[in-house]
Design a protein around this motif. Structure first.
Motif, PDB file in Angstrom:
ATOM      1  N   ARG A  71      -6.239   0.062  -2.164  1.00  0.00           N
ATOM      2  CA  ARG A  71      -5.978  -1.287  -1.447  1.00  0.00           C
ATOM      3  C   ARG A  71      -5.742  -0.753   0.100  1.00  0.00           C
ATOM      4  N   GLY A  72      -5.492   0.715   0.177  1.00  0.00           N
ATOM      5  CA  GLY A  72      -5.136   0.992   1.598  1.00  0.00           C
ATOM      6  C   GLY A  72      -4.177   2.086   1.501  1.00  0.00           C
ATOM      7  N   PHE A  73      -3.619   2.308   2.870  1.00  0.00           N
ATOM      8  CA  PHE A  73      -2.433   3.495   2.833  1.00  0.00           C
ATOM      9  C   PHE A  73      -1.955   3.280   4.158  1.00  0.00           C
ATOM     10  N   VAL A  74      -0.786   3.892   4.398  1.00  0.00           N
ATOM     11  CA  VAL A  74      -0.157   4.028   5.699  1.00  0.00           C
ATOM     12  C   VAL A  74       0.066   5.449   5.734  1.00  0.00           C
ATOM     13  N   LEU A  75      -0.748   6.181   6.563  1.00  0.00           N
ATOM     14  CA  LEU A  75      -0.739   7.617   6.595  1.00  0.00           C
ATOM     15  C   LEU A  75       0.375   7.984   7.752  1.00  0.00           C
ATOM     16  N   ASP A  76       1.394   8.853   7.246  1.00  0.00           N
ATOM     17  CA  ASP A  76       2.492   9.121   8.152  1.00  0.00           C
ATOM     18  C   ASP A  76       2.602  10.495   8.303  1.00  0.00           C
ATOM     19  N   GLY A  77       2.421  11.125   9.821  1.00  0.00           N
ATOM     20  CA  GLY A  77       2.502  12.679   9.856  1.00  0.00           C
ATOM     21  C   GLY A  77       1.101  13.474   9.925  1.00  0.00           C
ATOM     22  N   PHE A  78       0.025  12.578   9.493  1.00  0.00           N
ATOM     23  CA  PHE A  78      -1.096  13.176   9.339  1.00  0.00           C
ATOM     24  C   PHE A  78      -2.150  12.083   9.702  1.00  0.00           C
ATOM     25  N   VAL A  93       0.898  -1.266   0.131  1.00  0.00           N
ATOM     26  CA  VAL A  93       0.154   0.076   0.047  1.00  0.00           C
ATOM     27  C   VAL A  93       0.907   1.295   0.059  1.00  0.00           C
ATOM     28  N   PRO A  94       0.448   2.419  -0.204  1.00  0.00           N
ATOM     29  CA  PRO A  94       1.173   3.573  -0.457  1.00  0.00           C
ATOM     30  C   PRO A  94       1.492   4.201   0.844  1.00  0.00           C
ATOM     31  N   GLN A  95       2.940   4.724   0.952  1.00  0.00           N
ATOM     32  CA  GLN A  95       3.124   5.531   2.359  1.00  0.00           C
ATOM     33  C   GLN A  95       2.594   6.997   1.924  1.00  0.00           C
TER      34      GLN A  95
END
Ligand code: AMP
Length: 358
Positions: A79-86, A26-28
């Motif tokens: 497919r989803g995501f990993v949210l980093d810093g938000f 999944v995208p970061q």
């Protein structure tokens, strides 16, 4: 997998987000990264946020929310995501919930990295980033094998971010305490908060994260697949739904089998789509190459024709000039011969006259 990572600056979210994105495909989505990109590309947004970021303060909620929304809506985030810093503030979290609600893809987990504040400061101050490939290191905790050289791409440009200098780090930690810490309660109230110990070896932390994801999110995804195929979990029994009506109740084993088959079908569909995309891309490339070839041929042909015409013109001009020059020579010669002839005639008649008189 739809997940947000929460934690103080330098707690290791970015490093873990990269590993998660790779493992779970999944995208970061890193708000800080998106904003830094805008700054380096000198876009209007970049110019607006550059000094705020360098000072360690937070940019406005609207700017941060808009920066991530486009990526959340994109196809790669399906497919989803990993949210980093938000999110980093309560209004951002509310906006995120609203927007994901519109997309019918609510957040599944908020993973909080707990870390001793003293370690946090050292982590933030020791952070190094490869200017070429973006790999991250830490001077104190995870330095590169060869000092000053990136292990991934061999670059010697391991740099400190402008907002990792001492006073900016202080401002970022203050902003974290003031604006971001309340999110822990926010996500706890939604029963979405999970805590992971942020201290220790990177791979050990990653293992702990995977355990949480694999036990908390993966079964949920299986459930979604089951619902997609018309099946729904009800404790141990499984209800088969057709046209909105319950038509059969299956055993858990039957359901697992159906879910397995559904997974296979979905993955076959994904591979088929990927293959179709590849073929379509090849076709476009082939068509473009053919068009380029035709265009090149046309240019060559046109140039050759123009050259031929120009050559013909030169030859014609030279021939005409030669003809004119020849005519001139002939004319001059004839005039000369005539003049000589006239002279002879005059001389002859003068001699005749003289003999008569005598
Ligand atoms: P990060 O790389 O996540 O540490 O972010 C770097 C900087 O970008 C922060 O110090 C803020 O100035 C800005 N920033 C990143 N994400 C956000 C956000 N969600 N809200 C406000 N500012 C942000």
């Amino acid at each position: 997998m739809r997940i947000v990572l929460l934690g103080a600056p330098g707690c290791g979210k970015g490093t873990q987000a990269k590993l998660m994105a790779e493992k779970y495909r999944v995208p970061q989505i890193s708000s800080g990264e998106l904003l830094r990109q805008a700054v380096s590309e000198k876009t209007d947004l970049g110019k607006r946020v550059e000094s705020i970021m360098a000072s360690g303060e937070l940019v406005s909620d609207d700017i941060a929310t808009d920066a991530v929304t486009e990526r959340l809506r994109s196809n790669e985030s399906k497919r989803g995501f990993v949210l980093d810093g938000f999110p980093r503030t309560i209004p951002q979290a509310q906006q995120l919930d609203t927007r994901l609600g519109w997309m019918n893809r609510p957040l599944q987990l908020a993973l909080y990295f707990s870390l001793d504040p003293a370690v946090v400061v050292k982590r933030a101050l020791g952070r190094l980033e490869c200017a070429k490939c973006g790999a991250s290191y830490n001077r104190y905790f995870s330095p590169p094998a060869k000092r000053g050289i990136c292990e991934h791409c061999g670059s010697k440009e391991l740099v400190q971010r402008p907002d990792d200098h001492q006073h900016a780090v202080r401002a970022r930690l203050d902003a974290y305490d003031r604006d971001t810490v309340p999110l822990i309660t926010y996500f706890k109230a939604q029963h979405k908060l999970r805590t992971v110990e942020g201290e220790g070896d990177i791979q050990d932390i990653f293992k702990r994260i995977c355990e949480i994801v694999d036990t908390e999110i993966r079964p949920l995804e299986t459930k979604v697949i089951a619902i997609e195929t018309g099946r729904e979990y009800r404790s141990d029994a499984v209800t088969l739904i057709s046209g909105g009506k319950v038509v059969r109740k299956d055993s858990r084993a039957d359901n697992d089998k159906a879910v397995g088959q559904a997974k296979q079908r979905l993955s076959a569909r994904d591979s088929k789509k990927a293959a179709e995309k590849k073929v379509a891309k090849k076709k476009v490339v082939k068509k473009k190459a053919a068009e380029k070839k035709v265009a090149k041929k046309k240019v060559v042909k046109k140039k050759a024709a123009e050259k031929k015409v120009a050559k013909k013109k030169v030859v014609k001009k030279k021939a005409a000039e030669k003809k004119v020059a020849k005519k001139k020579v002939v004319k001059k010669k004839a005039a000369k011969e005539k003049a000589v002839k006239t002279k002879v005639v005059v001389r002859k008649s003068a001699t005749k006259k003289r003999t008569h008189k005598g």
